[in-house]
Scaffold this motif. Sequence first.
Motif, short mmCIF file in Angstrom:
data_model
loop_
_atom_site.label_atom_id
_atom_site.label_comp_id
_atom_site.label_asym_id
_atom_site.label_seq_id
_atom_site.Cartn_x
_atom_site.Cartn_y
_atom_site.Cartn_z
N GLY A 17 0.82 -1.22 0.00
CA GLY A 17 0.00 0.00 0.00
C GLY A 17 0.85 1.26 0.00
O GLY A 17 0.50 2.26 -0.64
N PHE A 23 -3.25 4.18 -4.53
CA PHE A 23 -3.75 4.02 -3.17
C PHE A 23 -3.40 5.26 -2.34
O PHE A 23 -4.24 5.84 -1.65
CB PHE A 23 -3.15 2.75 -2.55
N GLN A 24 -2.12 5.67 -2.43
CA GLN A 24 -1.67 6.81 -1.63
C GLN A 24 -2.35 8.11 -2.07
O GLN A 24 -2.71 8.93 -1.24
CB GLN A 24 -0.14 6.95 -1.74
N LEU A 27 -5.90 8.09 -0.78
CA LEU A 27 -5.89 8.23 0.69
C LEU A 27 -5.54 9.67 1.09
O LEU A 27 -6.23 10.27 1.93
CB LEU A 27 -4.87 7.23 1.27
N MET A 149 -11.72 0.58 3.94
CA MET A 149 -10.48 1.25 4.36
C MET A 149 -10.70 2.32 5.42
O MET A 149 -9.76 2.92 5.92
CB MET A 149 -9.76 1.85 3.15
N HIS A 157 -9.64 4.85 -0.97
CA HIS A 157 -8.40 4.57 -1.70
C HIS A 157 -8.63 4.35 -3.20
O HIS A 157 -7.67 4.15 -3.93
CB HIS A 157 -7.75 3.32 -1.11
#
Length: 401
Positions: A17, A23-24, A27, A149, A157
């Motif tokens: 991750g 994903f980052q 997020l 998440m 995400h």
Amino acid sequence: MTEVITYKKAIEEILKGLKDEEFQRGLQTSVGNAEGKHIKTLEAYPGLRELAKMVEDAKQKVINNIDYYIDLAVESLKKINAEPYVASDATEAREVVGRIVGKGKIVIFSKSMVAEELGLQRHLEKLGNEVWETDTGEFLIRLAGTKPMHTTAPAIHLSRGRIVKLLREKVGIKLPANASHEEIVAAIRGFLREKMVKADVGISGANALAADTGSIVLVENESNIRLVTSLPPVHIAIVGIEKIYPSLTIALAAAIVQAAWAGLYPPTYLNVISGPSSTADIERKRVYGAHGPQKVYVILVDNGRRGAARHSVLKGQLKCIKCGRCQWECPVWQQTANLWGGPVYGGPMGMGWTAITLGIKEASELSMLCLNCGRCDQVCPVHVPLTSIIHWLKQQYMGEQ
Ligand code: SF4
């Protein structure tokens, strides 16, 4: 039923991750959007702090007298013609719901972390039912095959591009690659509306359950909960026993506090369900199943909670109203989301909930990733002693070595 995530696997997923740019990006955008939201709300509506204190006190009272309040809730549910069950663990809860639902049905869910905890969706599918999540975020993570998440924002995400791809590949919804947020939401609404209209059973969670009236309180913005709990002829509510409050007044307050700290104040909808729908408009004879469900079942889920209520440390976690604020504020969670946590819960609140619902061993090793900064303690509306719980879990892990 619920997959146990080992420490090694959790670390592998976290490292993956951290390197996953998409994903980052998703997020970090969500963390930025959520930052300080509750502070602005509290500045504008300072009375909410007082309400949170009332909720905390009520929760403490229920935790200290959990058996009494479970019995009271059961009696009140019977009085309003709902059918209550107390399930001692996940297996029993799945069996009870499986019996009620049967097979070959269309089942629609509104977002419920306890249903996730029980692995209920997969269980009902295995029994031969068609199961759909109707909360937009939950619908998307189910298509993506990942865990939620965040407690209140499960799909943070997933980027827009990824969502468009998922919709095309998994359910045949064709959208242009650069579809807008509005176009995506409209497409999902159209797809799910058909399932909702045809559904045989609606399954919801609950933000609160009033022990004095048996009423279930649910707070939301999407309006999917209204449809899930009113369109199908059968409604099943899955309720962790820590969601019981002494009265309807305080249950309503709990839902409002949860929305405020989640950054969703004022909530768009606040639902109160007190038994099946009915009418007595024809010759004053009460008929159940007017425009809403004929049957309402309420499954009160223990799954480690009663034991936690008697545990000197873990009982503190039962005060949690699952607003998710501690997750937004945690510097570790901000990088990992719920990849840091057990199979369902994650982040600071996730350590305690994993310990309660899965086992102390499962949570203790993961708790070692906590930096002990204490930001979670500072933001929790009901003063769950998160750092003390995590510190205790670390001690358990060290003791095992
Ligand atoms: S521990 Fe506190 S801040 Fe975290 S989810 Fe629970 S109530 Fe919210």
